[in-house]
Structure formats: structure tokens, C-alpha cells
Design a protein around this motif. Structure first.
Motif: not given
Lengths: 189, 208
Positions: B52-58, A84-88, A11-14
Motif C-alpha cells: 500500500a505504501e509503495s504503490t500509487p493510489g489510495p 482502478l490503478p491501485a486495484f490493478l 485514472l492519471k491521478i490514481g
């Protein structure tokens, strides 16, 4: 509890991996080393597999690490954690805060985050280079120089450079991985 | 309901056929959802790329969630995201079941020693590629050099300091530099910001 730890770590990584894929490698390395899940060499093996199979590298890594530590449930929780973080954040941005990205303050924050992320990727590469090629994990370690690794590294630079000169585009990572696999069988026998 | 399943199936197809993640996936998403199905306009699609480019995550997750939401609200976002992740989840899980047994074969272990070299090379080239794309101002270059040196040094001295902190420090410096510039601007543009509480934030800017 391993399940909770996997979920929270990913979660932290995401949540802080801005820029996807390679941006999460330094973070993932931190978490894996801190929890004693993987060594640097194992991490590199996992990255290679994640890079050569379909799907986002970050998600593949999460599934792989989760499964290696705690089976299918570990894989599910780690994967859920990393997405989850990217989704939210995405849902929030589309649903409510669409204009947030155009605020100058937000842009200013990102202008500081981006160079930090790129620097972290570079430093992960440098640190892994030192440990793989010279056996140096920290100051004071005895130097264990690996000539075959350095030769192979030089060869890859040459291949990537030639490919770019001749074909005008970057060589595919999967090709480099396969090539190095074959070279590895010859060099590390 | 039919549209939800179509969305999920399309996302699964994309998840199954993208190698190398993020940016490779963006072109596939564009092809499926903008050009072929016209579920999304070009403008909306470009918004997605910015998010997508300015938020965290894949990036793939941001993309699937965004498109899913645009197509069918929250259920769409969930189905789209689950769809894009499922194929690689199944594949990686199956591989992970016998990966260590596979590695115990001696020539495979040798091959992976070579592959580790390739991955270090790939990480280096990703860093260089991203550095080239970075908009270079004295500020961003300073942050870049400071973080790179600090991260390598801390690691070599075996000091545990999570990369998360570097990302947060980068964010604080970005905001600090912005507020600092706002305060010291001569034209009237930033006038309303010139209140007394700002100098505290501006002070952070001197740290790098």
C-alpha cells in the motif's frame, strides 16, 4: 467528452498518487484547474467535505468532482478511474510480482518518488496559502491581504500545538474544520 | 459466496467508519481481518502495508484489494474494493446534490471561508508530517528541495507543468542515483552491473 475526460483525469491521478490521501491533492489541483472544473477555493471546500466524511479522501474527492461536473455517471467514472490503478497494481503484485517490491531497483525508484511527492504536497500548500491569504495566483497579481485568514491560520497553529503539548497526540482534522467553520462565521460575516 | 458477502459487508463497515483515510483504515483492517476473523496472518498483513505504501493510489483501496484477493481471489478483490468504496460514494454523492445550494446560505459561505484556511493548514501539516517520516539522505533532501522550489516557481509564473512529471522525474533520479552508486562502488558486489551501457543512466544523476 466530459465523461471520458473525468475518467482519464482521475485514472492519471490514481496512477501517480504515491502515498494516498494528501499525495493526490497537487495532482487533483492540476487536473481541476487545467480542465476548468474547480477554483482553488472550491477545491478547498471539497477537500474539507471529503476529509469530514468517512472513506478515503481521494475516493471522496473523485466522487465529489465527478458529480459536480457530470452527475451520477460522472461520479461513478471518476471514482472508478481513481481506484482502478491501485486495484490493478495490487492484484498484479499479489498474484504475480510479489517479489518486485524487494528488488533494489524498485526501492531506488521509490527513494526518488517519495521526496518528490512530499515536495509537491508542500508546494500545493504554499501556492494555496499565497492565493488564499494574499490573493496572489501568479507573479504580478495585486496583493489582496486577508487579515482574518492569517489570524485564523495563526490560531490553528496555536491550537494544534497546544493540543499536542497537552494531550500528546495530533488534533483531529475534523475538529479543526469545525472550529474554523465557527471562526469563519464570526470573522467573515 | 457467503464468504464474499461477509467480506463485502465487513469492508463496507470499515469504509463507513474510517475518517481521515489511509492510515486510520489500516488499524481497522488489522482489527477485523487479522485479530478477529483470522483470515490473514500478521506477516501477510505487513506485506499489504508495504504494498500500500509503495504503490500509487489510495491506501484503503490497496488494502481492500489485497485482503479481498487473499481471502477469495479476483472475486474477493472486487467485492472487497467495491465494499470499502460504496458507503463514502453514496454519502458524498448525496452531499454533492445540494452542496452548492447549501453554500449559497450566507453564514455557510462564511463558515467555508474559515474552513478553507483549516484545509490549507491540514495540507501544510500533512507535508511536514510526511517530511519527518522521509528517510533523509543528501539525495532525497536534494530532490525534495528542487521539486518544491520548481513546483512553486512554475505555478507562480503560470507555467502549466503537470505534477505527474515531477513524480516521474523523481523516479528517474532515484533509479539514476542507484545505478550511479552501483557503478562507482569499489567492492565486488556490483561487479556484474558494471557493463558499458550504464553511464548513460548515471549521467541523469547530475541534474538536480
Amino acid at each position: 467528452m466530459i465523461y471520458l475526460r473525468l475518467f482519464l483525469s482521475f485514472l492519471k491521478i490514481g496512477a501517480v498518487a504515491f502515498g494516498g490521501g494528501y499525495a493526490m491533492i497537487p495532482l487533483m489541483r492540476d487536473e481541476c484547474l487545467a480542465n476548468g472544473w474547480l477554483s482553488d477555493a472550491e477545491l478547498l471546500d471539497f477537500i474539507a467535505v471529503s476529509e469530514s466524511t468517512p472513506g478515503p479522501v481521494a475516493v471522496n474527492m473523485a466522487t465529489f468532482v465527478g458529480s459536480s461536473q457530470a452527475g451520477i455517471l460522472g461520479a461513478l467514472l471518476a471514482t472508478l478511474g481513481v481506484i482502478l490503478p491501485a486495484f490493478l497494481v495490487t492484484v498484479l503484485l499479489v498474484a504475480a510480482l510479489g517479489k518486485l517490491l524487494t528488488y533494489k531497483g524498485t526501492r531506488a525508484i521509490l527513494s526518488g518518488v517519495r521526496p518528490a511527492v512530499v515536495a509537491l504536497i508542500l508546494s500545493a500548500a504554499v501556492v494555496m496559502f499565497l492565493s488564499l491569504f494574499f490573493g496572489i495566483g501568479k507573479i504580478g497579481d495585486a496583493v489582496a491581504f486577508s487579515l482574518p485568514s492569517v489570524l485564523l491560520f495563526g490560531f490553528l497553529i496555536l491550537v494544534a500545538w497546544l493540543y499536542r503539548r497537552l494531550r500528546g497526540k495530533s488534533v483531529s482534522p475534523i475538529f479543526l474544520i469545525l472550529l474554523s467553520g465557527v471562526a469563519g462565521i464570526v470573522l467573515f460575516r | 459466496m457467503k464468504k464474499l458477502f461477509l467480506l463485502m459487508l465487513t469492508m463496507m463497515k470499515i469504509g463507513l467508519f474510517t475518517f481521515g483515510g489511509g492510515y486510520a483504515m489500516i488499524s481497522l483492517l488489522e482489527n477485523e481481518f487479522v485479530s478477529k476473523r483470522k483470515w490473514l496472518g500478521t506477516e501477510e498483513f505487513l506485506d499489504m502495508v508495504a504494498i500500500a505504501e509503495s504503490t500509487p493510489g489510495p491506501i484503503a483501496i490497496n488494502g481492500a484489494t489485497y485482503i479481498g484477493y487473499r481471502v477469495k481471489g479476483i472475486p474477493g478483490a472486487i467485492f472487497g474494493t467495491v465494499g470499502v468504496v460504496t458507503p463514502s460514494f453514496v454519502i458524498i454523492y448525496l452531499i454533492s446534490l445540494f452542496f452548492y445550494r447549501f453554500l449559497s446560505i450566507s453564514w455557510v459561505a462564511s463558515a467555508f471561508k474559515g474552513i478553507q484556511v483549516a484545509v490549507v493548514f491540514l495540507i501544510f501539516s500533512a507535508a511536514l508530517r510526511l517530511f519527518k517520516k522521509l528517510s533523509k539522505t543528501p539525495f532525497t533532501v536534494t530532490v525534495f528541495i528542487a521539486v518544491a522550489l520548481a513546483a512553486v516557481a512554475l505555478s507562480l509564473f503560470a507555467i502549466r507543468f503537470s505534477s505527474v512529471w515531477f513524480v516521474l522525474i523523481g523516479a528517474a533520479l532515484g533509479l539514476g542515483a542507484y545505478l550511479f552508486a552501483l557503478l562507482h562502488r569499489d567492492d565486488g558486489d556490483g561487479g556484474e552491473e558494471g557493463k558499458t551501457e550504464e553511464p548513460v543512466d548515471a549521467g541523469e544523476e547530475g541534474t538536480p
